[in-house]
Design a protein around this motif. Structure first.
Motif, PDB file in Angstrom:
ATOM      1  N   PRO A 131     -31.214  36.394  33.050  1.00 51.68           N
ATOM      2  CA  PRO A 131     -31.767  35.829  31.822  1.00 51.68           C
ATOM      3  C   PRO A 131     -33.281  35.739  31.792  1.00 51.68           C
ATOM      4  O   PRO A 131     -33.874  35.591  30.736  1.00 51.68           O
ATOM      5  N   GLY A 132     -33.946  35.829  32.930  1.00 52.81           N
ATOM      6  CA  GLY A 132     -35.404  35.736  32.895  1.00 52.81           C
ATOM      7  C   GLY A 132     -35.933  34.791  33.955  1.00 52.81           C
ATOM      8  O   GLY A 132     -35.330  34.604  35.006  1.00 52.81           O
ATOM      9  N   TRP A 133     -37.057  34.165  33.628  1.00 54.12           N
ATOM     10  CA  TRP A 133     -37.669  33.265  34.590  1.00 54.12           C
ATOM     11  C   TRP A 133     -38.332  32.108  33.866  1.00 54.12           C
ATOM     12  O   TRP A 133     -38.645  32.181  32.683  1.00 54.12           O
ATOM     13  N   THR A 134     -38.526  31.031  34.606  1.00 55.40           N
ATOM     14  CA  THR A 134     -39.081  29.822  34.011  1.00 55.40           C
ATOM     15  C   THR A 134     -40.601  29.840  34.076  1.00 55.40           C
ATOM     16  O   THR A 134     -41.208  30.654  34.776  1.00 55.40           O
ATOM     17  N   TRP A 135     -41.203  28.887  33.361  1.00 56.30           N
ATOM     18  CA  TRP A 135     -42.656  28.746  33.413  1.00 56.30           C
ATOM     19  C   TRP A 135     -43.131  28.492  34.845  1.00 56.30           C
ATOM     20  O   TRP A 135     -44.183  28.997  35.255  1.00 56.30           O
ATOM     21  N   ALA A 136     -42.349  27.726  35.603  1.00 52.84           N
ATOM     22  CA  ALA A 136     -42.741  27.429  36.987  1.00 52.84           C
ATOM     23  C   ALA A 136     -42.750  28.704  37.825  1.00 52.84           C
ATOM     24  O   ALA A 136     -43.654  28.908  38.645  1.00 52.84           O
ATOM     25  N   ASP A 137     -41.734  29.567  37.624  1.00 51.15           N
ATOM     26  CA  ASP A 137     -41.694  30.845  38.336  1.00 51.15           C
ATOM     27  C   ASP A 137     -42.918  31.695  37.987  1.00 51.15           C
ATOM     28  O   ASP A 137     -43.562  32.282  38.868  1.00 51.15           O
ATOM     29  N   PHE A 138     -43.213  31.749  36.705  1.00 52.26           N
ATOM     30  CA  PHE A 138     -44.329  32.575  36.238  1.00 52.26           C
ATOM     31  C   PHE A 138     -45.660  32.039  36.762  1.00 52.26           C
ATOM     32  O   PHE A 138     -46.515  32.806  37.221  1.00 52.26           O
TER      33      PHE A 138
ATOM     34  N   PRO B  39     -43.872  32.833  20.956  1.00 51.39           N
ATOM     35  CA  PRO B  39     -42.673  32.885  21.805  1.00 51.39           C
ATOM     36  C   PRO B  39     -42.612  31.773  22.849  1.00 51.39           C
ATOM     37  O   PRO B  39     -41.520  31.340  23.229  1.00 51.39           O
ATOM     38  N   PHE B  40     -43.759  31.303  23.304  1.00 51.93           N
ATOM     39  CA  PHE B  40     -43.766  30.220  24.278  1.00 51.93           C
ATOM     40  C   PHE B  40     -43.279  28.914  23.646  1.00 51.93           C
ATOM     41  O   PHE B  40     -42.604  28.110  24.305  1.00 51.93           O
ATOM     42  N   VAL B  41     -43.609  28.705  22.385  1.00 55.51           N
ATOM     43  CA  VAL B  41     -43.117  27.525  21.669  1.00 55.51           C
ATOM     44  C   VAL B  41     -41.609  27.614  21.502  1.00 55.51           C
ATOM     45  O   VAL B  41     -40.869  26.666  21.778  1.00 55.51           O
ATOM     46  N   TRP B  42     -41.128  28.757  21.030  1.00 57.46           N
ATOM     47  CA  TRP B  42     -39.686  28.949  20.864  1.00 57.46           C
ATOM     48  C   TRP B  42     -38.962  28.849  22.209  1.00 57.46           C
ATOM     49  O   TRP B  42     -37.839  28.338  22.277  1.00 57.46           O
ATOM     50  N   SER B  43     -39.603  29.338  23.263  1.00 63.56           N
ATOM     51  CA  SER B  43     -38.975  29.332  24.580  1.00 63.56           C
ATOM     52  C   SER B  43     -39.052  27.977  25.261  1.00 63.56           C
ATOM     53  O   SER B  43     -38.643  27.834  26.423  1.00 63.56           O
ATOM     54  N   ALA B  44     -39.585  26.990  24.544  1.00 60.23           N
ATOM     55  CA  ALA B  44     -39.534  25.597  24.998  1.00 60.23           C
ATOM     56  C   ALA B  44     -38.610  24.786  24.095  1.00 60.23           C
ATOM     57  O   ALA B  44     -38.570  23.556  24.184  1.00 60.23           O
ATOM     58  N   GLY B  45     -37.892  25.473  23.206  1.00 58.03           N
ATOM     59  CA  GLY B  45     -36.974  24.792  22.297  1.00 58.03           C
ATOM     60  C   GLY B  45     -37.642  24.229  21.062  1.00 58.03           C
ATOM     61  O   GLY B  45     -37.015  23.483  20.302  1.00 58.03           O
TER      62      GLY B  45
ATOM     63  N   PRO C  61     -39.218  39.822  30.612  1.00 61.22           N
ATOM     64  CA  PRO C  61     -39.192  38.810  29.549  1.00 61.22           C
ATOM     65  C   PRO C  61     -40.363  37.842  29.648  1.00 61.22           C
ATOM     66  O   PRO C  61     -40.917  37.600  30.723  1.00 61.22           O
ATOM     67  N   ILE C  62     -40.730  37.282  28.524  1.00 62.03           N
ATOM     68  CA  ILE C  62     -41.659  36.158  28.493  1.00 62.03           C
ATOM     69  C   ILE C  62     -40.969  34.978  29.187  1.00 62.03           C
ATOM     70  O   ILE C  62     -39.770  34.755  28.996  1.00 62.03           O
ATOM     71  N   PRO C  63     -41.665  34.212  30.014  1.00 63.03           N
ATOM     72  CA  PRO C  63     -41.009  33.087  30.704  1.00 63.03           C
ATOM     73  C   PRO C  63     -40.629  31.976  29.734  1.00 63.03           C
ATOM     74  O   PRO C  63     -41.196  31.854  28.649  1.00 63.03           O
ATOM     75  N   HIS C  64     -39.675  31.172  30.150  1.00 61.73           N
ATOM     76  CA  HIS C  64     -39.187  30.093  29.298  1.00 61.73           C
ATOM     77  C   HIS C  64     -39.258  28.747  30.011  1.00 61.73           C
ATOM     78  O   HIS C  64     -39.312  28.673  31.242  1.00 61.73           O
ATOM     79  N   HIS C  65     -39.264  27.683  29.214  1.00 65.98           N
ATOM     80  CA  HIS C  65     -39.241  26.327  29.753  1.00 65.98           C
ATOM     81  C   HIS C  65     -37.910  26.101  30.471  1.00 65.98           C
ATOM     82  O   HIS C  65     -36.875  26.668  30.101  1.00 65.98           O
ATOM     83  N   SER C  66     -37.919  25.274  31.476  1.00 70.32           N
ATOM     84  CA  SER C  66     -36.711  25.048  32.279  1.00 70.32           C
ATOM     85  C   SER C  66     -35.566  24.432  31.481  1.00 70.32           C
ATOM     86  O   SER C  66     -34.413  24.498  31.901  1.00 70.32           O
ATOM     87  N   SER C  67     -35.877  23.843  30.329  1.00 78.16           N
ATOM     88  CA  SER C  67     -34.825  23.260  29.492  1.00 78.16           C
ATOM     89  C   SER C  67     -34.021  24.311  28.739  1.00 78.16           C
ATOM     90  O   SER C  67     -32.965  23.999  28.173  1.00 78.16           O
ATOM     91  N   GLN C  68     -34.509  25.546  28.729  1.00 79.34           N
ATOM     92  CA  GLN C  68     -33.855  26.627  27.988  1.00 79.34           C
ATOM     93  C   GLN C  68     -33.252  27.630  28.959  1.00 79.34           C
ATOM     94  O   GLN C  68     -33.728  27.804  30.083  1.00 79.34           O
ATOM     95  N   GLY C  69     -32.207  28.315  28.501  1.00 77.98           N
ATOM     96  CA  GLY C  69     -31.549  29.291  29.360  1.00 77.98           C
ATOM     97  C   GLY C  69     -32.236  30.635  29.399  1.00 77.98           C
ATOM     98  O   GLY C  69     -32.029  31.417  30.330  1.00 77.98           O
TER      99      GLY C  69
END
Length: 458
Positions: free
Chosen positions: A194-201, A234-240, A326-334
């Motif tokens: 599914p990708g990686w989180t902001w922390a991973d990035f 996309p970073f906003v959307w990827s944080a829910g 993929p663009i990274p996502h917040h840990s709250s999102q899959g």
């Protein structure tokens, strides 16, 4: 789809369409049937006729350089199929929207024009794009042949106001060579994960930062700062979160909401901690970012498919080990939610050669035209079958990686909200005010949201 969405909007006189009848269901069915028959007859006449000597179709678009050469090849092919018809490409890379609006409103429209996704509401709501739905069957155009999000961008109910040309999601370009030098290539997400989180990035971006010549200045950076809304949404959307209320009716509570603020904090934190090139956030665009990325001075680059031709020769020569991730996502999102930008062929209702313009629109959106156009490498063909062909023929795997990131992506708000460029112009202040003046992100976001709502009367 231009290299970065449209930043301008203008006004023009609206053209009004109307229909009435009763009983509604009976007349609607009869009208639809009659319209399809009439449309078929009109387009059969246009296709079968060789064209009157001197028939000219003017096509407005914003292409330049190699892209314009490719579009000329497409036009030449149409001319060969229709002796007596001449297709003139009128390109305006700068000030495209204003020129187009002015020409249509002044009664001197082109026969056909390229419609960018952020301009859709401007042209559709002002009645400046013909409904092509009655002509789809005669043109041999099947709506289910194109990517769903792309086709939906040009639809309003049962109407379709442009035939999709091509599109791109925003993605991360990764320089594997830079990551390998830092010993962290294995941090990249591997499809179909599914990708990686902001922390991973962030960990990857921190690890690659280096002063390679010992002069006290950073030579290798993690990322380029995404200053403009079309890049960072996309970073906003990827944080829910989101920047507007559902339906696009309000900014307050969304542009300054929890998800948006988390995205602003994450991105400004990268800049403040030296993971992005210093002071680049005050520029409209960082002119050195592609060269820095390709030469090993930057690990990740946020962009769309339009940047790929810049790197294609280097990739094929083995000088750049490129990955699309993929663009990274917040840990709250899959997973991440990226943004899509698209373009399509539209016909003004007052086109000088209306029936031939509709026929040309069908050809420009056809599989044959999309295969020719794909040579430019600037975007993904809107037809799923052609996009799959291009990906299958690409030995680098880059095209396939792009396609894997389309699912779950969203079309830009600009495809639904009229004069969206005004929102983009104001939203750029939010992170700038933090990085330049040290202001609170919460206060600057709330201020910008209030100003947007006031300007739009929400």
């Amino acid at each position: 789809m231009r290299s970065g969405p449209s930043q301008d909007a203008a006004s023009a006189a609206a053209m009004v369409r109307h229909s009435r009848g009763k009983p509604r269901w009976a007349l609607r069915a009869a009208a639809d049937s009659a319209t399809v028959v009439l449309a078929t007859l009109v387009l059969m006449a246009a296709a079968c006729s060789s064209g009157e000597p001197g028939t000219t179709l003017r096509v407005a678009l914003w292409a330049g350089g190699h892209e314009l050469e490719i579009e000329r090849q497409v036009a030449d092919h149409y001319e060969a199929l229709h002796p007596g018809v001449r297709v003139v490409l009128e390109s305006a890379p700068n000030g495209y929207e204003e020129r187009l609006l002015t020409s249509i409103a002044a009664g001197r429209p082109p026969d056909l024009y390229l419609l960018d996704s952020p301009d859709i509401p401007t042209f559709v709501e002002r009645g400046l794009a013909l409904d092509l739905a009655p002509y789809l069957e005669a043109l041999g155009f099947r709506p289910d042949s194109v990517f769903e999000q792309v086709g939906d961008a040009f639809r309003r109910g049962e109407s379709m106001f442009a035939l999709p040309k091509d599109f791109t999601p925003m993605v991360l370009y990764a320089n594997r060579g830079v990551l390998a030098a830092a010993g962290i290539e294995d941090l990249l997400p591997v499809s179909p994960a599914p990708g990686w989180t902001w922390a991973d990035f962030r960990r990857a971006a921190e690890t690659v930062v280096a002063d390679t010549d010992g002069d006290g200045r950073t030579d290798v950076f993690g990322f380029d700062f995404p200053r403009n809304l079309y890049q960072w949404i996309p970073f906003v959307w990827s944080a829910g979160g989101d920047i507007l209320a559902p339906g696009g009716s309000r900014a307050a509570g969304h542009l300054d909401g929890p998800g948006a603020l988390q995205a602003y904090r994450f991105l400004t934190g990268l800049a403040e901690d030296g993971l992005t090139p210093g002071a680049q956030f005050v520029q409209q665009g960082d002119p050195a970012r592609e060269a820095r990325f390709a030469s090993g001075g930057q690990a990740f680059l946020l962009s769309g498919h339009w940047t790929l031709p810049v790197f294609r020769d280097l990739v094929e020569a083995g000088a750049l080990d490129l990955a699309i991730v993929p663009i990274p996502h917040h840990s709250s999102q899959g997973a991440a939610t990226s943004v899509l930008y698209a373009s399509g062929w539209a016909v003004p209702p007052n086109a000088p050669e209306l029936r031939r313009a509709i026929d040309l629109a069908g050809f420009l959106a056809s599989p044959e035209a999309q295969r020719i156009r794909a040579r430019s490498g600037l975007a993904i063909p809107s037809r799923m079958d052609v996009a799959a062909e291009i990906a299958a023929a690409d030995g680098t795997g880059v095209e396939d990686a792009f396609l894997s990131l389309v699912e779950g992506a969203r079309m830009t708000w600009g495809a639904r909200v009229r004069d969206f460029s005004r929102i983009e112009a104001l939203a750029v202040e939010i992170m700038d005010r933090r990085l330049v003046r040290g202001e609170s992100l919460a206060s600057s976001a709330a201020d910008v949201a209030r100003r947007i709502d006031a300007e739009f009367g929400w």
